[in-house]
Scaffold this motif. Structure first.
Motif, mmCIF file in Angstrom:
data_model
loop_
_atom_site.group_PDB
_atom_site.id
_atom_site.type_symbol
_atom_site.label_atom_id
_atom_site.label_comp_id
_atom_site.label_asym_id
_atom_site.label_seq_id
_atom_site.Cartn_x
_atom_site.Cartn_y
_atom_site.Cartn_z
ATOM 1 N N LEU A 33 -36.667 28.667 7.658
ATOM 2 C CA LEU A 33 -36.719 27.500 6.777
ATOM 3 C C LEU A 33 -36.044 27.659 5.419
ATOM 4 C CD1 LEU A 33 -40.364 26.335 7.538
ATOM 5 C CD2 LEU A 33 -38.232 25.281 8.285
ATOM 6 N N LEU A 34 -35.833 28.877 4.945
ATOM 7 C CA LEU A 34 -35.260 29.043 3.609
ATOM 8 C C LEU A 34 -33.910 28.353 3.471
ATOM 9 C CD1 LEU A 34 -35.370 30.309 0.765
ATOM 10 C CD2 LEU A 34 -34.208 32.296 1.739
ATOM 11 N N SER A 35 -32.977 28.661 4.359
ATOM 12 C CA SER A 35 -31.649 28.045 4.238
ATOM 13 C C SER A 35 -31.707 26.547 4.528
ATOM 14 C CB SER A 35 -30.634 28.742 5.147
ATOM 15 O OG SER A 35 -31.024 28.640 6.493
ATOM 16 N N TYR A 36 -32.624 26.119 5.391
ATOM 17 C CA TYR A 36 -32.787 24.684 5.657
ATOM 18 C C TYR A 36 -33.140 23.942 4.364
ATOM 19 C CZ TYR A 36 -35.169 20.386 7.062
ATOM 20 O OH TYR A 36 -35.572 19.079 7.164
ATOM 21 N N PHE A 37 -34.129 24.457 3.627
ATOM 22 C CA PHE A 37 -34.553 23.777 2.404
ATOM 23 C C PHE A 37 -33.522 23.917 1.290
ATOM 24 C CE2 PHE A 37 -38.938 24.026 4.233
ATOM 25 C CZ PHE A 37 -39.172 22.664 4.232
ATOM 26 N N TRP A 38 -32.878 25.071 1.186
ATOM 27 C CA TRP A 38 -31.901 25.242 0.118
ATOM 28 C C TRP A 38 -30.662 24.377 0.349
ATOM 29 C CZ3 TRP A 38 -31.221 30.050 -3.285
ATOM 30 C CH2 TRP A 38 -32.449 30.400 -3.846
ATOM 31 N N VAL A 39 -30.191 24.303 1.592
ATOM 32 C CA VAL A 39 -29.041 23.434 1.877
ATOM 33 C C VAL A 39 -29.421 21.978 1.640
ATOM 34 C CG1 VAL A 39 -27.533 22.573 3.721
ATOM 35 C CG2 VAL A 39 -27.862 25.026 3.428
ATOM 36 N N SER A 40 -30.624 21.600 2.033
ATOM 37 C CA SER A 40 -31.098 20.247 1.778
ATOM 38 C C SER A 40 -31.155 19.974 0.275
ATOM 39 C CB SER A 40 -32.481 20.048 2.409
ATOM 40 O OG SER A 40 -33.007 18.782 2.079
ATOM 41 N N GLY A 41 -31.634 20.944 -0.499
ATOM 42 C CA GLY A 41 -31.668 20.790 -1.948
ATOM 43 C C GLY A 41 -30.282 20.668 -2.548
ATOM 44 N N LEU A 42 -29.331 21.441 -2.028
ATOM 45 C CA LEU A 42 -27.951 21.377 -2.543
ATOM 46 C C LEU A 42 -27.328 19.998 -2.340
ATOM 47 C CD1 LEU A 42 -26.593 24.885 -1.443
ATOM 48 C CD2 LEU A 42 -26.972 24.076 -3.796
ATOM 49 N N THR A 43 -27.672 19.334 -1.234
ATOM 50 C CA THR A 43 -27.125 17.991 -0.992
ATOM 51 C C THR A 43 -27.665 16.969 -1.985
ATOM 52 O OG1 THR A 43 -28.864 17.279 0.558
ATOM 53 C CG2 THR A 43 -26.971 18.462 1.493
ATOM 54 N N LYS A 44 -28.746 17.308 -2.678
ATOM 55 C CA LYS A 44 -29.351 16.374 -3.620
ATOM 56 C C LYS A 44 -28.844 16.560 -5.050
ATOM 57 C CE LYS A 44 -33.713 15.834 -1.068
ATOM 58 N NZ LYS A 44 -33.418 16.643 0.100
ATOM 59 N N LEU A 45 -28.132 17.636 -5.324
ATOM 60 C CA LEU A 45 -27.661 17.897 -6.677
ATOM 61 C C LEU A 45 -26.517 16.967 -7.033
ATOM 62 C CD1 LEU A 45 -27.623 21.802 -6.762
ATOM 63 C CD2 LEU A 45 -29.400 20.261 -7.600
ATOM 64 N N GLY A 46 -26.499 16.533 -8.300
ATOM 65 C CA GLY A 46 -25.394 15.722 -8.792
ATOM 66 C C GLY A 46 -24.196 16.587 -9.137
ATOM 67 N N ASP A 47 -23.178 15.966 -9.673
ATOM 68 C CA ASP A 47 -21.938 16.671 -10.017
ATOM 69 C C ASP A 47 -22.077 17.408 -11.347
ATOM 70 O OD1 ASP A 47 -20.626 15.712 -7.748
ATOM 71 O OD2 ASP A 47 -20.072 13.848 -8.766
ATOM 72 N N GLY A 48 -21.326 18.477 -11.471
ATOM 73 C CA GLY A 48 -21.200 19.174 -12.737
ATOM 74 C C GLY A 48 -22.356 20.091 -13.059
ATOM 75 N N LEU A 49 -22.302 20.613 -14.277
ATOM 76 C CA LEU A 49 -23.255 21.601 -14.752
ATOM 77 C C LEU A 49 -24.672 21.044 -14.822
ATOM 78 C CD1 LEU A 49 -23.588 24.470 -15.912
ATOM 79 C CD2 LEU A 49 -23.146 23.503 -18.173
ATOM 80 N N PHE A 50 -24.796 19.777 -15.147
ATOM 81 C CA PHE A 50 -26.119 19.172 -15.303
ATOM 82 C C PHE A 50 -26.553 18.415 -14.055
ATOM 83 C CE2 PHE A 50 -24.449 19.664 -19.608
ATOM 84 C CZ PHE A 50 -25.473 20.439 -20.165
#
Length: 199
Positions: A33-50
């Motif tokens: 589940l670790l990579s499942y949740f982290w990849v899912s979290g990455l898809t939710k991040l906006g653009d750029g540093l913030f």
């Protein structure tokens, strides 16, 4: 009688390996589940540093599918509460997973992840319409072990319940941090003093 004796010895041996259960539960979580949740979290991040503070439109669509559809997929029309929920969900996927794998604040992280999986499941069922797909929901006692909701998520939650009850095990930051902390020793229950018997 000999078989019973051997069986009891085997049971005693297995009981001494009790420490292995939470350690394996964390290993299974990391492997499955670790990579499942982290990849899912990455898809939710906006653009750029913030981007970690400004979730993507896809994050809103995943968490609030009906609300996004109602505003024509313009997440700018959604309120502060929507932003806070999406932000918390995004951070939870990273933070709770990290805490479980490293074994830090494991019981709290496992309980938090159980809540996250419950909300994820409700969103899938009612927000994304999985409630109308019997194959996705599945059922227990039906000889088919591969449904996303009834089968897979039951195993996810079971692993997390093991960690919530048993803690992280000996190979963990919990053990390293809490073993010698003076405030942790004060909080741990002390055995009751032995009662003196009257002569």
């Amino acid at each position: 009688m000999i078989l019973v004796t051997y069986y009891l010895r085997f049971c005693a041996l297995m009981a001494r390996a009790d420490w292995l259960v939470p350690t394996l539960a964390r290993l299974v979580f990391a492997g499955v589940l670790l990579s499942y949740f982290w990849v899912s979290g990455l898809t939710k991040l906006g653009d750029g540093l913030f981007g970690i503070f400004m979730p993507s439109a896809g994050a809103y669509a995943q968490i609030f599918p009906r609300a996004m559809e109602a505003v024509g997929y313009d997440h700018g029309q959604l309120g502060v509460l929507h932003w806070l929920v999406v932000l918390a969900g995004t951070w939870a996927e990273f933070l709770l997973s990290f805490l479980i794998v490293t074994g830090l604040l494991t019981r709290l992280a496992a309980l938090g992840m159980i809540g996250f999986v419950a909300l994820q499941t409700l969103t899938d069922l009612f927000g994304h319409g999985a409630i109308a797909e019997p194959g996705t929901i599945g059922a227990w006692f039906d000889r088919l072990p591969d449904s996303v909701i009834a089968d897979q998520r039951a195993f996810w939650v079971f692993v997390l319940v093991v960690l919530a009850i048993k803690g992280a095990g000996p190979i963990s930051l919990d053990r390293l941090v809490l073993r010698n902390a003076p405030w942790a020793r004060q909080a741990s229950p002390r055995p009751a003093p032995a009662q003196r018997q009257a002569p």
